[in-house]
Enzyme design. Sequence first.
Site, short mmCIF file in Angstrom:
data_model
loop_
_atom_site.label_atom_id
_atom_site.label_comp_id
_atom_site.label_asym_id
_atom_site.label_seq_id
_atom_site.Cartn_x
_atom_site.Cartn_y
_atom_site.Cartn_z
N ASP A 288 0.85 -1.19 0.00
CA ASP A 288 0.00 0.00 0.00
C ASP A 288 0.89 1.25 0.00
OD1 ASP A 288 -3.03 0.80 0.61
OD2 ASP A 288 -1.73 2.16 1.72
N ASN B 158 -2.84 13.10 -3.55
CA ASN B 158 -3.99 13.62 -4.29
C ASN B 158 -4.39 15.01 -3.82
OD1 ASN B 158 -4.48 11.49 -6.11
ND2 ASN B 158 -5.53 10.31 -4.54
N ASP C 69 -2.66 9.58 -10.17
CA ASP C 69 -2.71 8.56 -11.21
C ASP C 69 -1.31 8.28 -11.77
OD1 ASP C 69 -5.41 8.32 -10.89
OD2 ASP C 69 -5.96 9.33 -12.76
N GLU D 99 -4.96 2.34 -3.94
CA GLU D 99 -3.50 2.40 -3.95
C GLU D 99 -2.87 1.13 -3.40
OE1 GLU D 99 -4.85 4.55 -0.13
OE2 GLU D 99 -5.57 4.22 -2.16
#
Length: 308
Positions: free
Chosen positions: A185, A193, A202, A228
């Site tokens: 992770d 973000n 992304d 993620e």
Amino acid sequence: MKRLDPALRGRQMSEKVAETWITSPMKALAAGNLDACLVHIYPSGPCMGRRYPLGTAMIVLGRGEGSEIRIQDSSVSRRHAKIEPLTDGYHVEDLQSTNGTFVNDSVTGGPHRLRDGDYLRVGNCIYRYLAGGNIESEYHEEIYRLTIIDGLTQINNQRFLTDFLDREVARSNRHHRPLSLLMMDIDKFKSVNDQHGHLCGDFVLRELSERMRHTVRREDLFARYGGEEFALVLVETLQPQAVEVAERIRMSIAEKPFTFDNRIMNVTISIGVATTLGEKPLTSMELIKMADDLLYTAKRTGRNKVVH
């Protein structure tokens, strides 16, 4: 009636064809490539797999009401890009959009000729350009591919991972063979973000996937589990070797910063490593839970570490 010399007649016909290509490229293109289309592959949702025929007229992709391909996504400009049929194929051109237009992850101003199989990214949305000899067959192959491949990262998705792991766990149980699973992770991904935007997020997911892709053996499986979180199935691998692989992956991410739009970011990942020797039968979901629990122990105890 006077007969026209065959050579002269042939030359006049060639000139007429050439004139058609010069004065009416859309008609000339349509004659050989009418079925070319874009297929929506990302983000997932009701639009995934939707086909947009290109035809003989210029089309605009954008958020505005006048766009032929209207994309309801805040990352897309009102008039983002256009696709125009020319004599040698379809060309895409950015219309001074805010977030740019990309072909196969390379930024394009335009016009840029599209080739069969190209990936076209408009803001946060990705399309596949199909223009082969059998569009219908290619389209159905693409739809199948979307069921097993993650549209953003182009690695296997959760569905394919589950099927693969079911088979490998069953084999491990039956023959008492080692099998390891890494659950990974990205640390503090939400802050990426929030601080840099979803386009940057992304990019991080794609770049991480690309780095990982080159470290995976042919018999193993690397997949996006969701969001993620990623998974790596290591066939015939004992715990010490699996931990060694996990540490190598962790270091490869932590030691090389990610660069997006001239911004440099340090990204780290946490990894949980679960191993079975097949002596005590278990299911694939039980193995995933074991690795997931270890992953979240790694995150709770400082992140950027491997727990087994």
